[in-house]
Design a protein around this motif. Structure first.
Motif, PDB file in Angstrom:
ATOM      1  N   MET A  75       4.652   5.916 -19.061  1.00  0.00           N
ATOM      2  CA  MET A  75       5.593   4.809 -19.209  1.00  0.00           C
ATOM      3  C   MET A  75       5.874   4.214 -17.836  1.00  0.00           C
ATOM      4  SD  MET A  75       7.101   3.478 -21.903  1.00  0.00           S
ATOM      5  CE  MET A  75       8.629   2.953 -21.143  1.00  0.00           C
ATOM      6  N   VAL A  76       5.984   2.889 -17.805  1.00  0.00           N
ATOM      7  CA  VAL A  76       6.332   2.183 -16.575  1.00  0.00           C
ATOM      8  C   VAL A  76       7.307   1.071 -16.934  1.00  0.00           C
ATOM      9  CG1 VAL A  76       5.508   0.872 -14.578  1.00  0.00           C
ATOM     10  CG2 VAL A  76       4.021   2.598 -15.634  1.00  0.00           C
ATOM     11  N   SER A  77       8.398   1.002 -16.200  1.00  0.00           N
ATOM     12  CA  SER A  77       9.322  -0.126 -16.324  1.00  0.00           C
ATOM     13  C   SER A  77       9.429  -0.756 -14.952  1.00  0.00           C
ATOM     14  CB  SER A  77      10.694   0.341 -16.817  1.00  0.00           C
ATOM     15  OG  SER A  77      11.591  -0.759 -16.917  1.00  0.00           O
ATOM     16  N   SER A  78       8.935  -1.973 -14.816  1.00  0.00           N
ATOM     17  CA  SER A  78       8.865  -2.624 -13.511  1.00  0.00           C
ATOM     18  C   SER A  78       9.281  -4.076 -13.662  1.00  0.00           C
ATOM     19  CB  SER A  78       7.436  -2.522 -12.958  1.00  0.00           C
ATOM     20  OG  SER A  78       7.307  -3.213 -11.732  1.00  0.00           O
ATOM     21  N   SER A  79      10.472  -4.395 -13.175  1.00  0.00           N
ATOM     22  CA  SER A  79      10.993  -5.759 -13.238  1.00  0.00           C
ATOM     23  C   SER A  79      12.148  -5.882 -12.250  1.00  0.00           C
ATOM     24  CB  SER A  79      11.478  -6.089 -14.650  1.00  0.00           C
ATOM     25  OG  SER A  79      12.715  -5.450 -14.919  1.00  0.00           O
ATOM     26  N   PRO A  80      12.560  -7.090 -11.899  1.00  0.00           N
ATOM     27  CA  PRO A  80      13.654  -7.231 -10.934  1.00  0.00           C
ATOM     28  C   PRO A  80      14.937  -6.500 -11.328  1.00  0.00           C
ATOM     29  CG  PRO A  80      12.528  -9.319 -11.194  1.00  0.00           C
ATOM     30  CD  PRO A  80      11.941  -8.396 -12.219  1.00  0.00           C
ATOM     31  N   LEU A 108       7.677   5.992 -14.530  1.00  0.00           N
ATOM     32  CA  LEU A 108       8.044   5.374 -13.263  1.00  0.00           C
ATOM     33  C   LEU A 108       8.849   4.110 -13.508  1.00  0.00           C
ATOM     34  CD1 LEU A 108       7.784   4.986 -10.143  1.00  0.00           C
ATOM     35  CD2 LEU A 108       5.639   3.754 -10.615  1.00  0.00           C
ATOM     36  N   THR A 109       9.978   3.966 -12.774  1.00  0.00           N
ATOM     37  CA  THR A 109      10.742   2.721 -12.810  1.00  0.00           C
ATOM     38  C   THR A 109      10.719   2.071 -11.432  1.00  0.00           C
ATOM     39  OG1 THR A 109      12.876   3.786 -12.306  1.00  0.00           O
ATOM     40  CG2 THR A 109      12.269   3.587 -14.626  1.00  0.00           C
ATOM     41  N   ILE A 110      10.594   0.743 -11.421  1.00  0.00           N
ATOM     42  CA  ILE A 110      10.597  -0.027 -10.175  1.00  0.00           C
ATOM     43  C   ILE A 110      11.525  -1.217 -10.362  1.00  0.00           C
ATOM     44  CG2 ILE A 110       9.212  -1.242  -8.455  1.00  0.00           C
ATOM     45  CD1 ILE A 110       6.738   0.158  -9.546  1.00  0.00           C
ATOM     46  N   ASN A 129       0.833  -1.213   0.000  1.00  0.00           N
ATOM     47  CA  ASN A 129       0.000   0.000   0.000  1.00  0.00           C
ATOM     48  C   ASN A 129       0.868   1.264   0.000  1.00  0.00           C
ATOM     49  OD1 ASN A 129       0.645  -0.675   2.807  1.00  0.00           O
ATOM     50  ND2 ASN A 129      -0.631   1.075   3.345  1.00  0.00           N
ATOM     51  N   GLU A 130       2.077   1.195   0.562  1.00  0.00           N
ATOM     52  CA  GLU A 130       2.974   2.344   0.549  1.00  0.00           C
ATOM     53  C   GLU A 130       3.465   2.623  -0.873  1.00  0.00           C
ATOM     54  OE1 GLU A 130       5.472   2.767   4.514  1.00  0.00           O
ATOM     55  OE2 GLU A 130       5.719   0.756   3.665  1.00  0.00           O
ATOM     56  N   VAL A 131       3.726   1.578  -1.626  1.00  0.00           N
ATOM     57  CA  VAL A 131       4.154   1.754  -3.022  1.00  0.00           C
ATOM     58  C   VAL A 131       3.029   2.383  -3.837  1.00  0.00           C
ATOM     59  CG1 VAL A 131       4.928   0.580  -5.128  1.00  0.00           C
ATOM     60  CG2 VAL A 131       5.789  -0.167  -2.890  1.00  0.00           C
ATOM     61  N   VAL A 157      11.308  -9.547  -4.512  1.00  0.00           N
ATOM     62  CA  VAL A 157       9.968  -9.400  -5.072  1.00  0.00           C
ATOM     63  C   VAL A 157       9.880 -10.223  -6.355  1.00  0.00           C
ATOM     64  CG1 VAL A 157       8.286  -7.743  -5.953  1.00  0.00           C
ATOM     65  CG2 VAL A 157       9.779  -7.127  -4.032  1.00  0.00           C
ATOM     66  N   THR A 158       8.800 -10.959  -6.498  1.00  0.00           N
ATOM     67  CA  THR A 158       8.673 -11.871  -7.640  1.00  0.00           C
ATOM     68  C   THR A 158       8.372 -11.107  -8.935  1.00  0.00           C
ATOM     69  OG1 THR A 158       6.287 -12.168  -7.358  1.00  0.00           O
ATOM     70  CG2 THR A 158       7.745 -13.658  -6.122  1.00  0.00           C
ATOM     71  N   PRO A 159       8.720 -11.690 -10.077  1.00  0.00           N
ATOM     72  CA  PRO A 159       8.371 -11.060 -11.361  1.00  0.00           C
ATOM     73  C   PRO A 159       6.874 -10.795 -11.489  1.00  0.00           C
ATOM     74  CG  PRO A 159       9.981 -12.800 -11.716  1.00  0.00           C
ATOM     75  CD  PRO A 159       9.561 -12.897 -10.275  1.00  0.00           C
ATOM     76  N   GLU A 160       6.064 -11.671 -10.924  1.00  0.00           N
ATOM     77  CA  GLU A 160       4.615 -11.488 -10.995  1.00  0.00           C
ATOM     78  C   GLU A 160       4.174 -10.240 -10.221  1.00  0.00           C
ATOM     79  OE1 GLU A 160       5.772 -15.478 -11.989  1.00  0.00           O
ATOM     80  OE2 GLU A 160       6.142 -14.338 -10.133  1.00  0.00           O
ATOM     81  N   ALA A 161       4.805 -10.003  -9.082  1.00  0.00           N
ATOM     82  CA  ALA A 161       4.470  -8.811  -8.299  1.00  0.00           C
ATOM     83  C   ALA A 161       4.916  -7.545  -9.018  1.00  0.00           C
ATOM     84  CB  ALA A 161       5.124  -8.894  -6.916  1.00  0.00           C
ATOM     85  N   PHE A 162       6.072  -7.605  -9.691  1.00  0.00           N
ATOM     86  CA  PHE A 162       6.518  -6.458 -10.493  1.00  0.00           C
ATOM     87  C   PHE A 162       5.522  -6.170 -11.607  1.00  0.00           C
ATOM     88  CE2 PHE A 162      10.771  -7.126  -8.640  1.00  0.00           C
ATOM     89  CZ  PHE A 162      11.142  -5.803  -8.403  1.00  0.00           C
ATOM     90  N   LYS A 163       5.035  -7.211 -12.240  1.00  0.00           N
ATOM     91  CA  LYS A 163       4.059  -7.032 -13.317  1.00  0.00           C
ATOM     92  C   LYS A 163       2.769  -6.406 -12.784  1.00  0.00           C
ATOM     93  CE  LYS A 163       2.569  -7.436 -17.529  1.00  0.00           C
ATOM     94  NZ  LYS A 163       3.155  -6.605 -18.623  1.00  0.00           N
ATOM     95  N   ALA A 164       2.367  -6.801 -11.591  1.00  0.00           N
ATOM     96  CA  ALA A 164       1.159  -6.223 -10.987  1.00  0.00           C
ATOM     97  C   ALA A 164       1.357  -4.738 -10.707  1.00  0.00           C
ATOM     98  CB  ALA A 164       0.812  -6.971  -9.705  1.00  0.00           C
ATOM     99  N   TYR A 165       2.555  -4.359 -10.204  1.00  0.00           N
ATOM    100  CA  TYR A 165       2.851  -2.946  -9.985  1.00  0.00           C
ATOM    101  C   TYR A 165       2.779  -2.175 -11.311  1.00  0.00           C
ATOM    102  CZ  TYR A 165       4.522  -3.326  -5.116  1.00  0.00           C
ATOM    103  OH  TYR A 165       4.610  -3.486  -3.748  1.00  0.00           O
ATOM    104  N   GLU A 166       3.287  -2.766 -12.361  1.00  0.00           N
ATOM    105  CA  GLU A 166       3.247  -2.107 -13.679  1.00  0.00           C
ATOM    106  C   GLU A 166       1.817  -1.849 -14.130  1.00  0.00           C
ATOM    107  OE1 GLU A 166       3.785  -3.809 -18.051  1.00  0.00           O
ATOM    108  OE2 GLU A 166       5.717  -3.726 -17.003  1.00  0.00           O
ATOM    109  N   THR A 167       0.978  -2.849 -13.989  1.00  0.00           N
ATOM    110  CA  THR A 167      -0.425  -2.725 -14.396  1.00  0.00           C
ATOM    111  C   THR A 167      -1.128  -1.615 -13.616  1.00  0.00           C
ATOM    112  OG1 THR A 167      -0.524  -5.082 -14.969  1.00  0.00           O
ATOM    113  CG2 THR A 167      -2.630  -3.951 -14.584  1.00  0.00           C
ATOM    114  N   ILE A 168      -0.897  -1.588 -12.309  1.00  0.00           N
ATOM    115  CA  ILE A 168      -1.525  -0.565 -11.460  1.00  0.00           C
ATOM    116  C   ILE A 168      -1.009   0.821 -11.827  1.00  0.00           C
ATOM    117  CG2 ILE A 168      -1.700   0.300  -9.096  1.00  0.00           C
ATOM    118  CD1 ILE A 168      -1.546  -2.697  -8.222  1.00  0.00           C
ATOM    119  N   ALA A 169       0.302   0.933 -12.058  1.00  0.00           N
ATOM    120  CA  ALA A 169       0.884   2.245 -12.368  1.00  0.00           C
ATOM    121  C   ALA A 169       0.326   2.804 -13.669  1.00  0.00           C
ATOM    122  CB  ALA A 169       2.405   2.138 -12.445  1.00  0.00           C
TER     123      ALA A 169
END
Length: 317
Positions: free
Chosen positions: A288-293, A250-252, A233-235, A269-281
């Motif tokens: 643009m969003v780049s979110s991966s390990p 945003l990059t994560i 929730n903080e992210v 953090v799992t790749p799946e969680a990074f993908k979820a952050y990307e979708t939400i962002a």
């Protein structure tokens, strides 16, 4: 592994302020954070150009895991104003201490290297220079001007310090007209005291907001690391804060611990969680969003800038 206590030939340790901290365990990296060792012919050519021009790169100083991939494409992120930072962030592997004087020839040296590498897009970052009256803002502007003079078609992305308590510094940098203004938040506000103690979260948000006020057409960008103990929730709240400042990109990425004296990795953090952050962002309005390990601020920066411009055109912003 070289620790913060190691010395070679009497050279001072990179992180004297961390020398008395208790060792933190270094967790084994999961399979999804494996990278190939560098060493291609193009990688070696890039390294020679960096050495010939006596330049510093954040790729080397921060121990970036993507250096092999990027340098094999002649993509290097130049770190200006020396190799010694006045801050002492708990996550960072850049040397800390008292910096030397600015090199007046550095803007031309960077511009020559950009020209030799044939870069269509370049990323320029720096150490924090709290010792300078303007935090190094004028030096940033000089570097941008030198690159423009030699390589007018090269687009320029800057990744700046926060210019905390440096009146007029931001205005100087924005007036130099970089194509992308990046300033990283690094982590969520609850972690600042431990992870980024010399910085102020809402000052950084305000800095990014002010860039848009000074030049509404300039692209803005920010990035964070995860795995430092932040809550989901903080992210998501951080995303909202950045969108309130009209940040475009945003990059994560996953935090990786440089030595036993640095902040420990709380979680991978799992790749799946990074993908979820990307979708939400994207749903929150980022262009643009780049979110991966293995995402880092300047990883694939040229390709991402092309996509960023296309996304703005499609959105009509």
């Amino acid at each position: 592994m070289v620790t913060v206590l190691d010395t070679v030939g009497g050279v001072k340790p990179r992180h004297p302020e961390k020398a008395h901290r208790p060792d933190q365990p270094i967790a084994r990296k999961p399979d999804w954070i494996r990278v190939k060792a560098p060493g291609s012919p193009v990688y070696n050519e890039t390294r020679e150009i960096v050495r010939e021009n006596k330049l510093v790169t954040v790729c080397e100083e921060a121990g970036c895991p993507n250096i092999g991939e990027c340098w094999s494409k002649k993509h290097a992120t130049f770190m200006i104003m020396g190799d010694t930072c006045t801050r002492a962030c708990a996550f960072c592997n850049v040397k800390t201490g008292v910096p030397g004087a600015l090199d007046a020839g550095e803007p031309d040296s960077v511009a020559i290297a950009v020209e030799k590498l044939g870069l269509s897009h370049v990323v320029i970052t720096s150490v924090d220079r709290d010792d300078l009256d303007d935090g190094g803002a004028d030096h940033f502007a000089r570097v941008i001007g030198a690159i423009r003079a030699r390589s007018p078609r090269t687009t320029i992305e800057i990744l700046t310090p926060d210019f905390l308590r440096k009146p007029g510094a931001l205005e100087t940098v924005v007036a130099a007209k970089p194509d992308v203004f990046n300033h990283n938040l690094e982590t969520v506000p609850s972690k600042y005291l431990k992870v980024r103690p010399g910085a102020r979260y809402f000052h950084s948000i305000r800095l990014l907001q002010k860039v848009k006020e000074l030049d509404p057409g300039m692209f803005t960008k920010s990035g964070i690391m995860v795995g430092l103990g932040e809550e989901r929730n903080e992210v998501l709240q951080l995303m909202d804060d950045l969108r309130s400042a009209e940040v475009d990109f945003l990059t994560i990425g996953q935090y990786l611990q440089p030595t036993r004296k640095h902040h420990e990795v709380i979680s991978f953090v799992t790749p799946e969680a990074f993908k979820a952050y990307e979708t939400i962002a994207y749903a929150k309005g980022f262009l643009m969003v780049s979110s991966s390990p293995l995402t880092r601020s300047s990883h694939h920066a040229g390709e991402d800038f092309a996509r960023l411009r296309a996304a703005r055109a499609a959105a009509g912003r």
